[in-house]
Design a protein around this motif. Structure first.
Motif, PDB file in Angstrom:
ATOM      1  N   LYS A  17       0.834  -1.204   0.000  1.00 17.55           N
ATOM      2  CA  LYS A  17       0.000   0.000   0.000  1.00 17.55           C
ATOM      3  C   LYS A  17       0.869   1.255   0.000  1.00 17.55           C
ATOM      4  O   LYS A  17       0.633   2.195  -0.758  1.00 17.55           O
ATOM      5  CB  LYS A  17      -0.931   0.009   1.214  1.00 17.55           C
ATOM      6  N   MET A  18       1.895   1.246   0.853  1.00 21.64           N
ATOM      7  CA  MET A  18       2.788   2.400   0.919  1.00 21.64           C
ATOM      8  C   MET A  18       3.546   2.600  -0.396  1.00 21.64           C
ATOM      9  O   MET A  18       3.901   3.718  -0.760  1.00 21.64           O
ATOM     10  CB  MET A  18       3.786   2.231   2.063  1.00 21.64           C
ATOM     11  N   VAL A  42      -5.283  -3.074  -1.409  1.00 21.96           N
ATOM     12  CA  VAL A  42      -4.144  -3.242  -2.318  1.00 21.96           C
ATOM     13  C   VAL A  42      -4.468  -4.130  -3.513  1.00 21.96           C
ATOM     14  O   VAL A  42      -3.961  -3.906  -4.612  1.00 21.96           O
ATOM     15  CB  VAL A  42      -2.911  -3.796  -1.564  1.00 21.96           C
ATOM     16  N   ASN A  57       2.257   2.002  -3.283  1.00 21.66           N
ATOM     17  CA  ASN A  57       1.268   2.294  -4.332  1.00 21.66           C
ATOM     18  C   ASN A  57       1.397   1.308  -5.501  1.00 21.66           C
ATOM     19  O   ASN A  57       1.337   1.684  -6.672  1.00 21.66           O
ATOM     20  CB  ASN A  57       1.418   3.739  -4.838  1.00 21.66           C
ATOM     21  N   HIS A  64      10.717  -3.747  -2.678  1.00 18.07           N
ATOM     22  CA  HIS A  64      11.003  -2.567  -3.500  1.00 18.07           C
ATOM     23  C   HIS A  64      12.076  -2.883  -4.539  1.00 18.07           C
ATOM     24  O   HIS A  64      11.975  -2.447  -5.694  1.00 18.07           O
ATOM     25  CB  HIS A  64      11.448  -1.409  -2.610  1.00 18.07           C
ATOM     26  N   LYS A  84      -6.230  -5.394  -6.657  1.00 20.14           N
ATOM     27  CA  LYS A  84      -7.064  -4.760  -7.683  1.00 20.14           C
ATOM     28  C   LYS A  84      -7.844  -5.775  -8.505  1.00 20.14           C
ATOM     29  O   LYS A  84      -8.703  -5.406  -9.309  1.00 20.14           O
ATOM     30  CB  LYS A  84      -6.187  -3.905  -8.608  1.00 20.14           C
ATOM     31  N   THR A 112       0.602  -1.854  -8.099  1.00 17.54           N
ATOM     32  CA  THR A 112      -0.537  -2.440  -8.806  1.00 17.54           C
ATOM     33  C   THR A 112      -0.496  -3.943  -8.555  1.00 17.54           C
ATOM     34  O   THR A 112       0.399  -4.643  -9.034  1.00 17.54           O
ATOM     35  CB  THR A 112      -0.459  -2.168 -10.318  1.00 17.54           C
TER      36      THR A 112
END
Length: 596
Positions: free
Chosen positions: A361-362, A384, A364, A504, A386, A366
């Protein structure tokens, strides 16, 4: 034995299978039918085992039937979609040992992603359907269904619903009747469904369904409750029949036990005695359309909903529209039930999925979602996921989205999440498809060592934590590497900073990156460490810990403070430490540290 006990519909099915001399039972856990196999573990005469998926479970039961043993496979309605390949060929074979397919439909979408009507599968497959209306019938219909299966050499579908699976009723128990198992006898024309053998079986199925029609017209389980002087006949089955009886309608009621093939001649003869015929059935107009095709004029779905459960109130409303009952027929002392406060489902305290969702979530990201406890990542506060379509779909979805966006010049990293149970169910084929992709896709396999959403059934990694059990255990990272996937990172998601850096970094790399998380389900494995607490004198009320959505954490007005600070309920906290790691000022501390 004439003992009577209270059983759920699921327990009654298990008991009926045992009493009927059942030997082989298999399933894949999916609400509302999970309890069937769980209950069968109490009967040592029955071999029962969870299948890798519904297709495998079906094939195990099918093999038992080949050998002449009475066999049963159970699944939720969407499970038939997975089992359809063997199912649609097995129906061509002259069934040897009695075979029952128990399916739990979910009117109202209590715990499912769609609301399909399983009766249509039976019509498509040319097999009979029995639909019980209470736990006693659930038990009885298993035994009757196995007899019908062997008499007509056919699989039999037993249709249940969420409410019937979980409701309780008085059930009369009987002793077990052992059945001789002949064993497998090689007969290629019977079991090898290739032309020309399969071509001949089309005629066998046609003859079989015609015999079943005659059988159902004479079946005494289809009962008629006649009301003298009534000009209306209501045709119903299953739970809607039970709800209908609660209304004391002044109309005759034909309750069907076997809803396919229908007793058309019986209903035609009855139709001559009544001015109107009404069909009350949940979901699709299955019975209604079949009667209309046979030139029997009926009313149905224009008065009753095509979706959701047909509760007493829903049936009452339909009958009021038909002028069968009036509002004055309703007891004036009836009290409107109070509205039940809604409760948003949430992940458990210490759930290992929570830090992953917080990180995504942090970032962002997809994210393509999948089926399991982690489906709750769709809901607030994470939001989170989609997509949420079917078991294993996150992987193929991720590839399709990545390719399409790359071709359109809208390239961005795509993330897919999948659990260990779903990975083995239908994720491995998707991983093979992804293995050599050049697209920027990160797959997070959240291995919590259990099928958590359906009650904590074992997966193929559970054995790592239950060493005392005879559990088979597989390493997901080793499986991935065997697929030729080299970029595999193993993380402990309760080491928040390291996990965040790994995710990340993976999202920045081209090609496929896979991250396997290793923390087990806190609930199933009873994990609890010394709890954390908030030092209200350090807390700055930033709510970073609140955003992890952990149930023990809330905001509280401490004595002498002007504003609320974070608070952790010590009775709920399992000591996962994630909140302390996201706190920017070090206000969250472990209780054992304070006492040392």
């Amino acid at each position: 034995m004439n003992k009577k006990v209270v059983l759920t519909g699921n327990q009654a099915i298990s008991r009926g299978f045992w009493e009927a001399g059942g030997v082989v039972a298999s399933s894949y856990p999916g609400s509302p039918t999970v309890e069937i196999l769980e209950s069968l573990k109490n009967y040592p005469e029955v071999y029962c085992e969870w299948g890798t998926n519904e297709k495998v479970a079906f094939e195990v039961a099918m093999g038992g039937s080949f050998a002449g043993a009475r066999s049963m496979v159970s699944m939720k309605h969407v499970g038939i979609n997975i089992a359809a390949d063997p199912f649609m060929t097995f129906t061509q074979i002259k069934t040897k040992g009695g075979f029952i397919l128990v399916v739990g439909d979910d009117p109202g979408l209590t715990s499912s992603q769609n609301e399909q009507d399983s009766r249509f599968w039976a019509k498509y497959a040319n097999i009979p359907v029995f639909e019980p209306s209470n736990p006693q019938e659930a038990k009885d219909f298993v035994k009757i269904g196995l007899n019908v299966s062997e008499r007509f050499n056919t699989p039999v579908l037993l249709k249940m619903t969420s409410r019937l699976c979980h409701c309780r009723g008085i059930v009369e128990l009987s002793d077990r009747e052992e059945k001789e198992i002949e064993g497998f006898v090689a007969e290629q024309s019977r079991y090898c469904m290739l032309p020309p053998h399969a071509n001949k079986q089309q005629y066998f199925m046609k003859e079989r369904i015609e015999k079943l029609k005659v059988f159902n017209n004479e079946l005494d389980l289809n009962t008629l409750d006649e009301v003298e002087g009534s000009d209306t006949l209501i045709v119903s089955s299953g739970m809607p029949y039970e709800c209908l009886k609660e209304l004391n309608v002044k109309a005759s009621i034909l309750k069907l036990a076997m809803v396919w093939p229908l007793p058309i001649e019986k209903i035609k003869n009855l139709s001559n005695k009544y001015r109107q015929i009404i069909v009350i059935e949940e979901l699709m107009p299955y019975i209604e359309e079949a009667l209309k095709i046979n030139e029997i004029e009926v009313k149905g779905k224009e008065y009753f909903s095509f979706t959701g459960e047909l509760t007493i109130d829903e049936i009452r409303k339909g009958l009021e529209k038909l002028d069968i009952i009036s509002k004055t027929d309703v007891n004036e002392t009836d009290v409107e039930p109070e509205e039940i406060p809604s409760r948003t489902p949430m992940l458990c305290s210490g759930c290992p999925h929570r830090p992953i969702f917080h990180i995504l979530k942090m970032a962002n990201a997809t994210v393509m979602g999948d089926i399991g406890c982690y489906s709750l990542g769709i809901l607030e506060p994470f939001e989170v996921h989609k997509t949420n379509i079917s078991m294993g779909a996150s992987l193929g979805n991720a590839l399709g989205v990545a390719v399409a966006q790359n071709r359109s010049g809208k390239k961005k990293p795509i993330v897919a999440t999948i659990g260990d149970g779903t990975f083995f169910h239908s994720g491995m084929t998707g991983m093979l498809q992804l293995a050599k992709t050049k697209e920027n896709i990160t797959v997070i396999v959240m291995d919590n060592r259990t099928t958590a959403m359906t009650g904590g059934q074992e997966t193929f990694t559970t054995g790592d934590y239950f060493k005392d059990r005879d559990s088979y255990s597989i390493s997901i990272p080793e499986v991935l590497k065997a697929f030729g996937i080299e970029d595999v990172t193993i993380v402990d998601q309760f080491k928040y900073k390291e996990t965040k850096e790994a995710i990340h970094a993976a999202m920045k790399r081209e090609g496929l990156s896979v991250i396997v998380t290793t923390r087990p389900c806190a609930l199933n494995f009873k994990i609890k460490q010394p709890h954390f607490y908030v030092d209200e004198n350090i807390c700055i009320s930033c709510r970073s810990c609140i955003r992890t959505n952990c149930p023990p954490i809330s905001m509280k007005q401490y004595p002498g403070k002007d504003k609320k600070n974070s608070y952790i309920n010590p009775d709920m906290c399992v000591g996962c430490s994630v909140c302390s790691q996201v706190c920017p000022v070090g206000a969250i501390k472990r209780s054992s540290e304070a006492n040392s």
